[in-house]
Design a protein around this motif. Sequence first.
Motif, PDB file in Angstrom:
ATOM      1  N   SER A  60      10.222 -44.263  35.124  1.00 26.73           N
ATOM      2  CA  SER A  60      10.640 -42.939  35.595  1.00 26.73           C
ATOM      3  C   SER A  60      11.416 -42.200  34.521  1.00 26.73           C
ATOM      4  O   SER A  60      11.198 -41.010  34.285  1.00 26.73           O
ATOM      5  CB  SER A  60      11.513 -43.064  36.850  1.00 26.73           C
ATOM      6  N   ARG A  61      12.308 -42.899  33.843  1.00 30.62           N
ATOM      7  CA  ARG A  61      13.069 -42.277  32.755  1.00 30.62           C
ATOM      8  C   ARG A  61      12.141 -41.827  31.635  1.00 30.62           C
ATOM      9  O   ARG A  61      12.287 -40.735  31.099  1.00 30.62           O
ATOM     10  CB  ARG A  61      14.104 -43.275  32.196  1.00 30.62           C
ATOM     11  N   ARG A  62      11.190 -42.675  31.295  1.00 30.12           N
ATOM     12  CA  ARG A  62      10.237 -42.346  30.234  1.00 30.12           C
ATOM     13  C   ARG A  62       9.407 -41.130  30.644  1.00 30.12           C
ATOM     14  O   ARG A  62       9.155 -40.240  29.837  1.00 30.12           O
ATOM     15  CB  ARG A  62       9.331 -43.545  29.938  1.00 30.12           C
ATOM     16  N   TYR A  63       8.997 -41.089  31.901  1.00 33.25           N
ATOM     17  CA  TYR A  63       8.240 -39.945  32.403  1.00 33.25           C
ATOM     18  C   TYR A  63       9.043 -38.658  32.252  1.00 33.25           C
ATOM     19  O   TYR A  63       8.534 -37.639  31.794  1.00 33.25           O
ATOM     20  CB  TYR A  63       7.853 -40.157  33.865  1.00 33.25           C
ATOM     21  N   LEU A  64      10.311 -38.709  32.645  1.00 30.80           N
ATOM     22  CA  LEU A  64      11.158 -37.526  32.546  1.00 30.80           C
ATOM     23  C   LEU A  64      11.340 -37.083  31.093  1.00 30.80           C
ATOM     24  O   LEU A  64      11.309 -35.887  30.787  1.00 30.80           O
ATOM     25  CB  LEU A  64      12.515 -37.780  33.199  1.00 30.80           C
ATOM     26  N   GLU A  65      11.500 -38.050  30.185  1.00 32.54           N
ATOM     27  CA  GLU A  65      11.636 -37.714  28.767  1.00 32.54           C
ATOM     28  C   GLU A  65      10.366 -37.050  28.245  1.00 32.54           C
ATOM     29  O   GLU A  65      10.417 -36.030  27.549  1.00 32.54           O
ATOM     30  CB  GLU A  65      11.933 -38.973  27.953  1.00 32.54           C
ATOM     31  N   LEU A  66       9.213 -37.636  28.582  1.00 31.68           N
ATOM     32  CA  LEU A  66       7.939 -37.073  28.132  1.00 31.68           C
ATOM     33  C   LEU A  66       7.694 -35.702  28.748  1.00 31.68           C
ATOM     34  O   LEU A  66       7.172 -34.790  28.085  1.00 31.68           O
ATOM     35  CB  LEU A  66       6.787 -38.021  28.473  1.00 31.68           C
ATOM     36  N   GLU A  68       9.958 -33.532  29.583  1.00 30.60           N
ATOM     37  CA  GLU A  68      10.815 -32.586  28.871  1.00 30.60           C
ATOM     38  C   GLU A  68      10.201 -32.229  27.513  1.00 30.60           C
ATOM     39  O   GLU A  68      10.194 -31.063  27.110  1.00 30.60           O
ATOM     40  CB  GLU A  68      12.208 -33.182  28.679  1.00 30.60           C
ATOM     41  N   GLN A  69       9.669 -33.239  26.824  1.00 29.85           N
ATOM     42  CA  GLN A  69       9.019 -32.984  25.534  1.00 29.85           C
ATOM     43  C   GLN A  69       7.822 -32.053  25.702  1.00 29.85           C
ATOM     44  O   GLN A  69       7.576 -31.185  24.865  1.00 29.85           O
ATOM     45  CB  GLN A  69       8.585 -34.292  24.882  1.00 29.85           C
ATOM     46  N   LEU A  70       7.065 -32.246  26.777  1.00 29.47           N
ATOM     47  CA  LEU A  70       5.914 -31.377  27.039  1.00 29.47           C
ATOM     48  C   LEU A  70       6.350 -29.937  27.270  1.00 29.47           C
ATOM     49  O   LEU A  70       5.721 -28.998  26.775  1.00 29.47           O
ATOM     50  CB  LEU A  70       5.119 -31.886  28.243  1.00 29.47           C
ATOM     51  N   HIS A  71       7.426 -29.747  28.020  1.00 31.55           N
ATOM     52  CA  HIS A  71       7.914 -28.393  28.269  1.00 31.55           C
ATOM     53  C   HIS A  71       8.394 -27.745  26.973  1.00 31.55           C
ATOM     54  O   HIS A  71       8.165 -26.554  26.746  1.00 31.55           O
ATOM     55  CB  HIS A  71       9.035 -28.403  29.319  1.00 31.55           C
ATOM     56  N   GLU A  72       9.059 -28.532  26.120  1.00 36.17           N
ATOM     57  CA  GLU A  72       9.498 -27.996  24.831  1.00 36.17           C
ATOM     58  C   GLU A  72       8.292 -27.628  23.968  1.00 36.17           C
ATOM     59  O   GLU A  72       8.283 -26.576  23.317  1.00 36.17           O
ATOM     60  CB  GLU A  72      10.378 -29.018  24.108  1.00 36.17           C
ATOM     61  N   ALA A  73       7.289 -28.487  23.970  1.00 41.80           N
ATOM     62  CA  ALA A  73       6.081 -28.215  23.183  1.00 41.80           C
ATOM     63  C   ALA A  73       5.361 -26.973  23.710  1.00 41.80           C
ATOM     64  O   ALA A  73       4.839 -26.167  22.928  1.00 41.80           O
ATOM     65  CB  ALA A  73       5.138 -29.420  23.219  1.00 41.80           C
TER      66      ALA A  73
END
Length: 103
Positions: A60-66, A68-73
């Motif tokens: 779940s933590r990894r999903y949230l990190e990814l 966030e990265q997708l939104h930044e990208a």
Amino acid sequence: MGSKNKKRGVLPSRPDQPTVEQMIDDVNKAYPNDPIFSVLKDSKQGISPDNDMESMYLQSRRYLELNEQLHEAKGKLVRQREDLQTAGKQLELNVVQVKGRAL
């Protein structure tokens, strides 16, 4: 020379992200022999309930990190697209000016 004058078609916009309900519906409609389920089953072998909870938490933590990265990208790509559109318009103006000088 004729191909240079052709206008390029506008690409369709990206579809909206599926909702949670749509994703759950997709998972529920999947066949039991779907390859993703065999991968998930293999990854859970030998995991105790405590480790399973920890694993789910880490996933779940990894999903949230990814996510966030997708939104930044996505934001970065939007800015880059706008920059390219501005540069394209400027290029078109420059081409018109050069053609005007040539005549």
